[in-house]
Write a protein that holds these residues in place. Structure first.
Motif, short mmCIF file in Angstrom:
data_model
loop_
_atom_site.label_atom_id
_atom_site.label_comp_id
_atom_site.label_asym_id
_atom_site.label_seq_id
_atom_site.Cartn_x
_atom_site.Cartn_y
_atom_site.Cartn_z
N ILE A 39 40.83 52.27 33.40
CA ILE A 39 42.15 51.28 33.49
C ILE A 39 41.48 50.25 34.39
O ILE A 39 41.96 48.97 34.03
N ARG A 40 40.57 50.32 35.13
CA ARG A 40 39.95 49.27 35.86
C ARG A 40 39.28 48.49 34.83
O ARG A 40 39.24 46.93 35.16
N LEU A 41 38.62 48.57 34.03
CA LEU A 41 38.10 47.78 32.95
C LEU A 41 38.93 47.15 32.48
O LEU A 41 38.92 45.83 32.15
N ILE A 42 39.95 47.60 32.09
CA ILE A 42 41.35 47.02 31.08
C ILE A 42 41.95 45.87 32.26
O ILE A 42 42.22 45.01 31.59
N LEU A 43 42.21 46.38 33.25
CA LEU A 43 42.88 45.37 34.38
C LEU A 43 41.97 44.12 34.51
O LEU A 43 42.47 43.13 34.58
N ASP A 44 40.52 44.37 34.62
CA ASP A 44 39.74 43.25 34.73
C ASP A 44 39.79 42.32 33.63
O ASP A 44 39.72 41.29 33.54
N TYR A 45 39.63 43.17 32.32
CA TYR A 45 39.56 42.40 31.13
C TYR A 45 40.87 41.34 30.94
O TYR A 45 40.76 40.21 30.55
N LEU A 48 44.16 40.84 35.47
CA LEU A 48 45.34 41.15 36.24
C LEU A 48 44.89 41.75 37.69
O LEU A 48 43.86 42.29 37.91
N GLU A 49 45.45 41.05 38.70
CA GLU A 49 45.27 41.38 40.03
C GLU A 49 45.85 42.74 40.53
O GLU A 49 47.04 42.87 40.12
N TYR A 50 45.30 43.50 41.10
CA TYR A 50 45.75 44.67 41.54
C TYR A 50 45.19 45.41 42.89
O TYR A 50 44.20 44.87 43.15
N ARG A 51 46.03 46.23 43.46
CA ARG A 51 45.62 46.72 44.67
C ARG A 51 44.88 48.27 44.34
O ARG A 51 45.70 48.80 43.77
N LEU A 262 28.97 44.73 28.45
CA LEU A 262 30.49 44.59 28.49
C LEU A 262 31.04 44.69 29.88
O LEU A 262 31.93 44.20 30.33
N TYR A 263 30.20 45.53 30.78
CA TYR A 263 30.65 45.21 32.23
C TYR A 263 30.12 43.74 32.81
O TYR A 263 30.95 43.24 33.67
N ALA A 264 28.99 43.33 32.26
CA ALA A 264 28.75 42.15 32.90
C ALA A 264 29.67 41.05 32.33
O ALA A 264 29.98 39.98 33.05
N ASP A 265 30.37 41.29 31.18
CA ASP A 265 31.02 40.23 30.61
C ASP A 265 32.59 40.27 31.24
O ASP A 265 33.23 39.12 31.47
N TYR A 266 33.06 41.31 31.42
CA TYR A 266 34.41 41.47 31.74
C TYR A 266 34.83 42.29 33.10
O TYR A 266 35.85 42.32 33.77
N ARG A 267 33.95 43.26 33.75
CA ARG A 267 34.22 43.81 35.01
C ARG A 267 34.12 42.94 36.06
O ARG A 267 32.84 42.29 36.12
N LYS A 268 34.89 42.86 36.79
CA LYS A 268 34.83 42.27 38.03
C LYS A 268 33.96 42.79 39.31
O LYS A 268 34.30 44.07 39.58
N PRO A 269 33.05 42.43 40.03
CA PRO A 269 32.29 42.94 41.06
C PRO A 269 33.16 43.15 41.89
O PRO A 269 34.06 42.36 42.38
N LEU A 270 32.91 43.94 42.82
CA LEU A 270 33.87 44.43 43.90
C LEU A 270 33.43 43.20 45.08
O LEU A 270 32.46 42.93 45.09
N THR A 271 34.60 42.67 45.73
CA THR A 271 34.41 41.81 46.75
C THR A 271 34.75 42.33 48.05
O THR A 271 34.64 41.50 49.20
N GLU A 272 35.26 43.53 48.50
CA GLU A 272 35.39 43.90 49.59
C GLU A 272 35.53 45.37 49.62
O GLU A 272 35.47 46.26 48.49
N MET A 273 35.33 46.16 50.75
CA MET A 273 34.97 47.56 50.85
C MET A 273 36.55 48.25 50.98
O MET A 273 37.44 47.38 51.43
N PRO A 274 36.64 49.43 50.60
CA PRO A 274 37.98 50.12 50.50
C PRO A 274 38.14 50.39 52.01
O PRO A 274 37.25 50.40 53.09
N PRO A 275 39.46 50.71 52.24
CA PRO A 275 40.04 50.89 53.68
C PRO A 275 39.13 52.10 54.49
O PRO A 275 38.73 52.93 53.82
#
Length: 286
Positions: A39-45, A48-51, A262-275
């Motif tokens: 699902i994270r791959l689909i959201l990034d593709y 869509l912004e998500y929490r 596929l990851y390089a083209d569409y998956r967004k790298p993490l920008t922040e750490m989880p809580p």
């Protein structure tokens, strides 16, 4: 302003109003769930912004039960809409957010895409989990790499020194004896071989652009070999590492090269750490 322009303006305002009412998408997850990764791959593709909301195994799943009526991740919250199950979430996202569709409209291609996604869920997804459990028992370095990076050295040494026989006993306790793990390895090798053949002369599994089938296969092979790069909040030592006898075989390099692209083209790298307090490396095993 012309009548046509007014209608277009009204349509845009209507869409914006809906988005404002919905707020940001919320994804209830385990960081190391391969079904969540689909699902994270689909959201990034889809852009869509998500929490991300990390669910603590055990007590956190009781809260998830109250929200969704079941305890498994992923669960997507979109305003008042609650959707459980990765396939249902994917179909929901494609219907509600139709830009960059992931399910083809052509009947034949649509059927092939949905069939391949179901195959990935039921074969690759389930066997990958078994392969991971088997590899944790056999490979000491892999076992310790799964531990969070802030794990004390003495605990890492303790986990690494646990005899393989004890892990085999754990596997038997969840119905995963040596024969079951061996069968999972063989099935995974057949699946990866088939994928290598399919991708030999085409960029994606079904069409000339990524579909649900591609994201399902890419996400659900995470346990077989974790992606490199800053896509997951996992220990650095785990990135690029995988199941011995599969991830390290040159036979399957074409598939993992395809997945890396596929990851390089569409998956967004993490920008922040989880809580703080989140447990990013938890794995749910049924």
């Amino acid at each position: 302003m012309t009548t046509h322009a007014l209608r277009g303006f009204d349509a845009r305002v209507s869409v914006l109003s809906v988005l404002e009412k919905r707020g940001m998408l919320e994804l209830y997850q385990f960081e190391m769930s391969h079904y969540v990764e689909k699902i994270r791959l689909i959201l990034d593709y889809k852009g869509l912004e998500y929490r991300r909301i990390n669910v603590a195994p055990g007590m956190g799943q009781l809260d998830l039960m109250q929200i969704s009526g079941q305890r498994q991740v992923p669960v997507l919250k979109d305003g008042s809409e609650i959707i459980a199950d990765s396939t249902a979430i994917a179909e929901y996202l494609d219907k509600q957010y139709p830009d960059k569709p992931i399910i083809p409209h052509d009947p034949k291609l649509r059927g092939l895409c949905l069939m391949m996604e179901q195959w990935a869920d039921e074969s690759i997804g389930l066997n990958a989990r078994k392969c991971l459990i088997g590899s944790l028992g056999q490979d000491q370095s892999f076992r310790t790499a799964v531990l969070p990076s802030n794990t004390p050295d003495f605990l890492k040494n303790l986990v690494g020194s646990v005899p393989s026989d004890l892990f085999s006993f754990f596997g038997l306790g969840v119905g995963l004896g040596p024969d079951a793990i061996k069968s999972a390895h063989e099935a995974m090798k057949r699946d990866l071989t088939a994928l290598c053949f399919i991708l030999l002369e085409q960029p994606y599994l079904v069409t000339d652009h990524p579909t649900l089938a591609d994201f399902a296969v890419a996400g659900l092979t995470m346990y077989v070999k974790f992606p490199e790069g800053h896509y997951l909040n996992i220990p650095e030592s785990l990135k690029g590492k995988g199941v011995t006898g599969i991830a390290d075989l040159g036979t399957f390099k074409p598939f993992f090269d395809w997945r890396d692209k596929l990851y390089a083209d569409y998956r967004k790298p993490l920008t922040e750490m989880p809580p703080s307090g989140a447990r990013p490396t938890s794995i749910e095993i049924d």
